[in-house]
Design an enzyme around this catalytic site. Sequence first.
Site, short mmCIF file in Angstrom:
data_model
loop_
_atom_site.label_atom_id
_atom_site.label_comp_id
_atom_site.label_asym_id
_atom_site.label_seq_id
_atom_site.Cartn_x
_atom_site.Cartn_y
_atom_site.Cartn_z
N CYS A 2 0.83 -1.20 0.00
CA CYS A 2 0.00 0.00 0.00
C CYS A 2 0.86 1.25 0.00
O CYS A 2 1.97 1.26 0.52
CB CYS A 2 -0.91 0.02 1.22
SG CYS A 2 -1.91 -1.45 1.43
N ARG A 27 3.77 0.17 -6.56
CA ARG A 27 3.73 -0.69 -5.39
C ARG A 27 2.60 -1.71 -5.47
O ARG A 27 2.59 -2.69 -4.72
CB ARG A 27 3.58 0.16 -4.12
CG ARG A 27 4.75 1.09 -3.89
CD ARG A 27 4.45 2.10 -2.80
NE ARG A 27 4.38 1.51 -1.48
CZ ARG A 27 5.39 1.42 -0.63
NH1 ARG A 27 6.56 1.92 -0.98
NH2 ARG A 27 5.25 0.88 0.55
N TRP A 74 -3.80 -2.21 -1.29
CA TRP A 74 -3.66 -3.57 -1.79
C TRP A 74 -4.36 -4.48 -0.79
O TRP A 74 -3.96 -4.57 0.36
CB TRP A 74 -2.19 -3.94 -1.93
CG TRP A 74 -1.90 -5.18 -2.70
CD1 TRP A 74 -1.81 -5.32 -4.06
CD2 TRP A 74 -1.62 -6.48 -2.16
NE1 TRP A 74 -1.49 -6.61 -4.39
CE2 TRP A 74 -1.37 -7.35 -3.25
CE3 TRP A 74 -1.56 -7.00 -0.86
CZ2 TRP A 74 -1.06 -8.70 -3.08
CZ3 TRP A 74 -1.26 -8.35 -0.70
CH2 TRP A 74 -1.01 -9.18 -1.80
N ASN A 98 -0.69 1.15 6.14
CA ASN A 98 -0.02 0.07 5.44
C ASN A 98 0.43 -0.94 6.49
O ASN A 98 1.10 -0.57 7.45
CB ASN A 98 1.19 0.59 4.66
CG ASN A 98 1.93 -0.52 3.91
OD1 ASN A 98 1.39 -1.61 3.72
ND2 ASN A 98 3.14 -0.24 3.48
N GLY A 99 0.07 -2.21 6.30
CA GLY A 99 0.46 -3.23 7.27
C GLY A 99 -0.73 -4.09 7.67
O GLY A 99 -1.78 -4.08 7.03
N GLU A 478 14.02 -18.42 -12.32
CA GLU A 478 13.70 -17.01 -12.49
C GLU A 478 12.84 -16.79 -13.72
O GLU A 478 11.90 -15.99 -13.70
CB GLU A 478 14.99 -16.20 -12.55
CG GLU A 478 14.82 -14.75 -12.96
CD GLU A 478 14.00 -13.91 -12.01
OE1 GLU A 478 13.76 -12.74 -12.34
OE2 GLU A 478 13.58 -14.41 -10.94
N LYS A 482 9.10 -15.10 -13.77
CA LYS A 482 8.78 -13.94 -14.59
C LYS A 482 7.54 -14.20 -15.45
O LYS A 482 6.66 -13.35 -15.58
CB LYS A 482 9.96 -13.58 -15.50
CG LYS A 482 11.08 -12.86 -14.80
CD LYS A 482 10.67 -11.42 -14.47
CE LYS A 482 11.61 -10.84 -13.43
NZ LYS A 482 11.43 -11.39 -12.08
N GLU A 485 4.45 -14.22 -13.30
CA GLU A 485 4.14 -12.91 -12.74
C GLU A 485 3.36 -12.02 -13.70
O GLU A 485 2.39 -11.37 -13.31
CB GLU A 485 5.43 -12.18 -12.35
CG GLU A 485 6.05 -12.64 -11.06
CD GLU A 485 7.32 -11.86 -10.76
OE1 GLU A 485 7.47 -11.42 -9.61
OE2 GLU A 485 8.16 -11.68 -11.67
N HIS A 501 12.64 -38.00 -12.62
CA HIS A 501 12.15 -38.25 -11.27
C HIS A 501 10.73 -37.73 -11.08
O HIS A 501 10.30 -37.46 -9.95
CB HIS A 501 13.10 -37.61 -10.26
CG HIS A 501 14.45 -38.23 -10.25
ND1 HIS A 501 14.75 -39.40 -9.58
CD2 HIS A 501 15.60 -37.87 -10.88
CE1 HIS A 501 16.01 -39.72 -9.77
NE2 HIS A 501 16.55 -38.79 -10.56
N LYS A 600 4.91 -4.42 -5.50
CA LYS A 600 6.35 -4.31 -5.71
C LYS A 600 7.13 -4.64 -4.45
O LYS A 600 8.12 -5.35 -4.48
CB LYS A 600 6.68 -2.89 -6.19
CG LYS A 600 8.16 -2.65 -6.46
CD LYS A 600 8.67 -3.53 -7.59
CE LYS A 600 10.13 -3.29 -7.89
NZ LYS A 600 10.66 -4.25 -8.87
#
Length: 605
Positions: A2, A27, A74, A98-99, A478, A482, A485, A501, A600
């Site tokens: 947030c 963010r 958020w 925020n939190g 990675e 990506k 995301e 396996h 973010k």
Amino acid sequence: MCGIVGILGKHEVSPIILDALQRLEYRGYDSAGIATVDDGRVERRRALGKLINLSDLLVHEPLKGKAGIGHTRWATHGGPSVANAHPHHAGRVAVVHNGIIENFRALRDELRADGAEFTSQTDTETIVHLASSFMQQGMSPLDAARATLARLDGAFALAFLFEGEEDLMIAARRGSPLVIGIGDGEMYVGSDAIALAPLTDQLIYLEEGDWAALTRTQVIIHDAHGKIVTRPVTRVAVENTRVDKSGHRHFMAKEMAEQPAVLQASLGFYLSADFKKIELPEAVDFKDADRVIMVACGTAHYACHVAKYWFEEIAGVPVEIDLASEFRYRTPVLTKKTMVVFVSQSGETADTLAALRYVKDRVAKTIAVVNVSTSSIAREVDAPLPLHAGPEIGVASTKAFTAQLLVLALLALKAGMDRGQLDAVTCSQHISTLQSVPEYMTQALNHDEDYRRIAETLASHDDVLFLGRGLMYPLALEAALKLKEISYIHAEAYAAGELKHGPIALIDKDMPVVVFAPRDSLFDKTVSNMQEVMARGAQIIFLSDKAGHDKAGQSEHAITLPSVPSFISPFIYAVPAQMLAYHTALARGTDVDQPRNLAKSVTVE
């Protein structure tokens, strides 16, 4: 996560707050709102979705006042809705937050028993009702805010506004970052320096547990024990907070393109004037280390996986890698000879920060690889190592990832020298190799049409598999992250030798498989694993250098990357990991810079 903005100004603040909130869009958020005090009364406007919706609302329903707070939310407690959007307001109190307030249910039950009526599902609304109840008992706004903070458990950054108080704002932080900006007869509060960049270059970073009373002419800061304290004023260079796309379609595209310049700048910072020696803080000394523990989340965690190979091969020191969100919930064995490296783009990642505080005074030294030199993690470790990547706005990390790799590579070389595993001549050769990275990355970036063509194939599928061995395994991880995301395609990554396996059961003609295979010591084994996949009908996307393609044979979907020493191959293969995800997201029409459900900086657990 947030975003928070607060202003005690000389002019109408709602358009200024809206502009500042736009700089915090990176963010991540799903709703937004602004509250102001005008003629003694709190008024607010809130809207669901993007800030343009709030902007439209303000055109039809203007918000007057020269003191105000704003927020991009958020969703955590309660889904995205106008009712759950901040600021929250009850009685004479308005708050942005925020939190997460962990004891909000007990507080809400207590307040309801006293007659409070809740209109949202959020934990934040508990804060305004609690502060309002204290004011109804006759407390001043200052005392009510202090009493409220004492009752809260959890993590928060808060800004309070009060009816009848047009020259007062209370700001507080515990676990989430908050910065105060000093202007000319004005005061500002923001989640980070970027929010306040056009308003002031004089910033005060609140420390853990601090709360502050602001007027237009002064700031009085109290520490966690209630003692009045002085925090330093930091001047922030404007170029370090500039946010623009520089002609690129997306921030992510700009940040990918910036990587060669970022790495060049970072090399210039950490190398001596003659570019032959590594210059790091005195606290960075691995001579007596019994092991290195690396702690990070997400993309930074994969950077640590790459670094593990470097540290163990170059420095001969054992390395453990931990997810920050798991680290302190087991009983890690720590000694006074253990070096712990924390990697975080923002320097505010809640789990990583909590892990840092857990190991304090239990290990030899703590080191941070961070992009924000004024962040909580940077301030609390023994040796902060900034990335010098500049603001990274795209949610999917690109230039910060490769900058993290560079600093970790330099750390591995330093560890090798400290432990006598690496002589000066060999170290100098490695440094020279690192200096070639920006040029090779530029070459890798110059395959835009190839990436676009292959992305069109990936975009038509719902599942993609990535394979690699050795240093390429973390790059496969990675690349899968990506793609997930920003394109919302389900992707997985495996060490290629693990196929038999279990994962090979997934392979059929509808499964694209992306193979990272530079011509290195593991090339033949990787190609053998690829042949097993091809025999089962999968579509292969083969990423290698010219020697690799010549030996393996050209495939329909192939990209030829520069031939480089194995030591620096992760930098080069990070480019297709990013570019394939970017162009696939474009082909699917998703929001590249602000993908759904993501923030973010993850500043809550």
